[in-house]
Design a protein around this motif. Structure first.
Motif, PDB file in Angstrom:
ATOM      1  N   VAL B 139      17.128 -28.071  41.103  1.00  0.00           N
ATOM      2  CA  VAL B 139      16.627 -26.885  40.396  1.00  0.00           C
ATOM      3  C   VAL B 139      15.436 -27.250  39.507  1.00  0.00           C
ATOM      4  CG1 VAL B 139      17.184 -25.162  38.638  1.00  0.00           C
ATOM      5  CG2 VAL B 139      18.856 -25.692  40.430  1.00  0.00           C
ATOM      6  N   PHE B 140      15.611 -28.305  38.701  1.00  0.00           N
ATOM      7  CA  PHE B 140      14.608 -28.596  37.676  1.00  0.00           C
ATOM      8  C   PHE B 140      13.478 -29.489  38.174  1.00  0.00           C
ATOM      9  CE2 PHE B 140      18.214 -27.444  34.872  1.00  0.00           C
ATOM     10  CZ  PHE B 140      17.592 -26.419  34.183  1.00  0.00           C
ATOM     11  N   HIS B 145       6.708 -27.096  39.881  1.00  0.00           N
ATOM     12  CA  HIS B 145       6.436 -27.418  38.480  1.00  0.00           C
ATOM     13  C   HIS B 145       7.637 -28.145  37.886  1.00  0.00           C
ATOM     14  CE1 HIS B 145       3.703 -24.124  39.374  1.00  0.00           C
ATOM     15  NE2 HIS B 145       3.001 -24.419  38.305  1.00  0.00           N
ATOM     16  N   PRO B 146       7.796 -29.449  38.170  1.00  0.00           N
ATOM     17  CA  PRO B 146       8.970 -30.165  37.652  1.00  0.00           C
ATOM     18  C   PRO B 146       9.071 -30.063  36.136  1.00  0.00           C
ATOM     19  CG  PRO B 146       7.734 -31.519  39.199  1.00  0.00           C
ATOM     20  CD  PRO B 146       6.896 -30.300  38.937  1.00  0.00           C
ATOM     21  N   ASP B 147      10.313 -29.855  35.671  1.00  0.00           N
ATOM     22  CA  ASP B 147      10.575 -29.704  34.248  1.00  0.00           C
ATOM     23  C   ASP B 147      10.463 -31.084  33.594  1.00  0.00           C
ATOM     24  OD1 ASP B 147      12.057 -29.609  31.775  1.00  0.00           O
ATOM     25  OD2 ASP B 147      12.876 -27.685  32.449  1.00  0.00           O
ATOM     26  N   ARG B 148       9.423 -31.288  32.799  1.00  0.00           N
ATOM     27  CA  ARG B 148       9.144 -32.628  32.286  1.00  0.00           C
ATOM     28  C   ARG B 148      10.261 -33.152  31.382  1.00  0.00           C
ATOM     29  NH1 ARG B 148       3.853 -33.910  28.763  1.00  0.00           N
ATOM     30  NH2 ARG B 148       5.078 -32.872  27.145  1.00  0.00           N
ATOM     31  N   PHE B 284      21.854 -22.536  35.350  1.00  0.00           N
ATOM     32  CA  PHE B 284      20.632 -23.057  34.735  1.00  0.00           C
ATOM     33  C   PHE B 284      19.783 -21.979  34.070  1.00  0.00           C
ATOM     34  CE2 PHE B 284      19.755 -22.072  39.189  1.00  0.00           C
ATOM     35  CZ  PHE B 284      18.630 -21.281  39.100  1.00  0.00           C
ATOM     36  N   CYS B 285      20.261 -20.747  34.018  1.00  0.00           N
ATOM     37  CA  CYS B 285      19.403 -19.678  33.506  1.00  0.00           C
ATOM     38  C   CYS B 285      19.138 -19.849  32.009  1.00  0.00           C
ATOM     39  CB  CYS B 285      20.023 -18.322  33.793  1.00  0.00           C
ATOM     40  SG  CYS B 285      19.917 -17.904  35.548  1.00  0.00           S
ATOM     41  N   PHE B 344      18.280 -23.492  47.258  1.00  0.00           N
ATOM     42  CA  PHE B 344      18.323 -24.932  46.962  1.00  0.00           C
ATOM     43  C   PHE B 344      19.060 -25.752  48.020  1.00  0.00           C
ATOM     44  CE2 PHE B 344      18.201 -22.695  42.804  1.00  0.00           C
ATOM     45  CZ  PHE B 344      16.940 -23.119  42.401  1.00  0.00           C
TER      46      PHE B 344
END
Lengths: 275, 382
Positions: B139-140, B145-148, B284-285, B344
């Motif tokens: 998900v992340f 746009h990977p969640d840094r 994950f919301c 996913f």
């Protein structure tokens, strides 16, 4: 070296502001550093107003070769703050995100642009490049409906568009004023007044969801194939890159898989209440 | 960290002192160890340094809407199932500042958040939870746009898995094929062995980092009897699942029946409290909040866990899209068990049972699916 943080906007400066109606302005934005990011018509950016918040806004095009244009209607705290911005003010911008209007796919045939209210802004970003390469398309028509004559956007540009021989413009309002000489009624009703060859037409529709559903039904009734009808959907979104989960529509994320969808992909989902 | 194939030297055995040595070795390498501890009458995940911090001799009794700690009658350190916490709180914090803005002469500037200062070792992450971690990774980190911040927290993680010895009354990992055995995705995996009157742990190595740590602590090679006992632990766990879920055709089952009368029925019980989404290890919301200092000189943006059960979640100028609880429950379970596959490539459910246990009215995801499935088998339901 850290990778970029996708949540952090870039800073832009308001270059110019054009008032479109009592509650709507078009902001011309220039990056404080670097270039305007490459975008395609139909995509959107996230605009941040200092301390207030961030909202998705579709690109309404460029201003000539100049600033990036976003047309904003003051309806909530963030859009009201954006509408209060003056030339020289700073705001946060990140994007572009989402799917574009499939202009290349529409080449060689007729193009119908059907807009309700503020939906004209994202369709302006499709109309301008189509007019710039006019010879690539057959007939082009813009059908545009607003609540009242005072709510009609892009006045000057629209009169230029109306005066063109190679563009049919149909404008309608829900509620007329005494001076209004144009048509009154809903946009889908104008489809039967429009010249196009259904089997070789692409239709791009943007407006309130109910208006888009009726427009799609009218287009199907006229014989436009469902795979050539494109709607731009809207849902609550916070991240714009499919991690906040809010804009889910069936198995799609509107921010990533949309906002522009082919009708055949979403017609079943559109028919479900409170999806 | 558990990347790539590592030729293992075979399983090892450590005792309680060895487990303390493992905690010390992780501490010495700069890891903050997070593991199970008792807090507010529940077993949660929190920092720990000593074996004595673990919930020795405790177990949990779980059912729909029910969770109680009880004494076991032995000295087991991991003799319970999962509690209200999941590990996602460490990689995807419930409340996290995204950035700050400061007024300047010319307008404002943005200040990014620093990289995380801590490296974590998770002690006692179970097979279902490793699957949940892999799901949240997709998900992340799997998008454009990977969640840094997630990536930076995830990168240095050291994972000490626990081969589950005690399922709860709401567990169904066997149905979801996510457990009870953890077979990959860890640095070390422990199986707690209590037989033969000797309290010990069988240790499997899953990465070079795990190999290096094991070499640094007192251990012996596992024998055939140790291995047999460890297998028996997992076999016993697998045979004592509190719940089952028939997953055959589940993607279609839910997506094809958005107007099923069961959604109305469950809405009469569901309180839309969002507990299920808060305890879920994969949900994950999120939402964001903007705050401004009273002086107006600075502002910040914060990300918070949110839930598809809140009205605000689907708010769109003028009102919420999902006004009825029926629509919100349908969204949650359809996403979790069905549309997640489209998005996913796997189910969003790992069968940990938390949503059943922590639902104040005991709504049971396995029962809701069973009700829909069985109604379609009845000839009266068209």
């Amino acid at each position: 070296m850290r990778s970029p943080d996708p949540f952090v906007p870039s800073l832009f400066r308001v270059d110019r502001v054009r008032r479109e109606s009592a509650d709507t302005v078009t902001l011309g934005l220039l990056p404080i550093q670097g270039e305007i990011p490459a975008f395609r018509s139909g995509q959107f950016f996230m605009l941040y107003a200092f301390g207030i918040g961030e909202i998705p806004v579709s690109v309404s095009g460029l201003w000539g070769q100049g600033p990036l244009l976003h047309t904003v209607r003051a309806v909530g705290p963030v859009s009201q703050a954006l509408c209060r911005l003056r030339p020289g003010d700073t705001l946060g911008v990140r994007g572009p995100y989402g799917s574009p209007w499939p202009l290349p796919q529409a080449e060689g045939g007729d193009l119908l642009l059907i807009a309700g209210g503020l939906g004209l802004a994202p369709l302006r970003s499709a109309l301008l490049p189509a007019l710039a390469e006019r010879e690539r398309y057959g007939r082009i028509a813009l059908l545009y409906g607003a609540r009242s004559p005072a709510d009609l956007l892009f006045g000057e540009e629209r009169s230029d568009w109306s005066s063109r021989d190679d563009l049919q413009v149909e404008v309608t309002v829900d509620h007329a004023s005494p001076a209004w000489r144009g048509s009154v009624g809903v946009v889908p009703a104008r489809i039967s007044h429009t010249r196009f060859a259904p089997e070789r037409t692409h239709a791009f529709v943007c407006g309130p969801e109910v208006m888009m559903r009726y427009s799609a039904a009218a287009l199907l009734g006229a014989g436009v194939p469902p795979a050539r009808i494109f709607l731009s959907l809207e849902r609550n979104m916070k991240c714009a890159f499919a991690v906040c989960g809010r804009c889910q529509f069936g198995s799609t994320f509107i921010c990533r898989d949309g906002p522009v969808f082919a009708y055949d992909r979403i017609s079943r989902l559109l028919s479900l209440r409170e999806l | 960290m558990p990347e790539g194939h590592v030729p293992t030297a075979g399983e090892a055995i450590i005792d309680r002192e060895g487990l303390q040595a493992l905690l010390d070795a992780l501490g010495a390498r700069g890891f903050s160890v997070i593991g199970p501890r008792i807090r507010d009458e529940a077993i949660v995940y929190a920092p720990l340094r000593n074996v004595a911090d673990l919930p020795e001799g405790w177990t949990d009794r779980q059912d729909g809407g029910r969770y109680r700690l009880e004494r076991r009658g032995d000295r087991a350190l991991f003799g319970y199932a999962v509690g209200p916490h999941s590990w996602k709180q460490f990689l995807f914090p419930p409340r996290q500042r995204l950035w700050q803005a400061r007024r300047t002469e010319a307008g404002f500037d943005l200040l990014e958040e620093p990289p995380p200062s801590e490296r974590w070792a998770f002690l006692g992450i179970r097979a279902c939870e490793l699957h949940a971690l892999a799901i949240q990774d997709r998900v992340f980190l799997g998008g454009s746009h990977p969640d840094r911040s997630y990536a930076e927290r995830r990168r240095d993680l050291f994972l000490v898995a626990l081969q589950c010895g005690e399922p709860s009354g709401t567990c169904f990992c066997v149905s979801m094929e996510t457990g009870p055995k953890a077979s990959s995705g860890f640095d070390l995996a422990l199986t707690e062995l209590l037989g033969d009157g000797s309290h010990r742990f069988l240790v499997e190595v899953g990465s070079r980092a795990g190999e290096e740590i094991l070499a640094a602590i007192p251990h012996r090679s596992a024998g055939e009897a140790d291995r047999r006992e460890a297998e028996a632990v997992l076999d016993s766990t697998a045979s004592r699942m509190g719940r089952t879920l028939d997953t055959r055709g589940i993607r279609e089952l839910l997506q094809d029946h958005p107007e099923h009368p069961r959604w109305e029925e469950v809405a009469t019980r569901c309180l839309a409290c969002a507990n299920c989404t808060m305890v879920c290890p994969t949900c994950f919301c999120s939402t964001v909040e903007d705050h401004t200092a009273l002086t107006g000189e600075s502002a910040e943006r914060t990300r918070l866990w949110d839930s598809c059960f809140s009205l605000d979640f689907s708010y769109l100028h003028g009102g919420s899209v999902r006004k009825e609880i029926r629509s919100r429950y349908r969204q949650w379970i359809t996403h979790k068990l069905s549309t997640w596959f489209d998005q996913f490539g796997s189910s969003g459910c790992v069968g940990c049972g938390r949503c059943i246990t922590w639902c104040p009215v005991g709504i049971d995801i396995t029962e809701e699916v069973r009700a829909i499935r069985s109604s379609l088998l009845e000839p009266t339901h068209a």
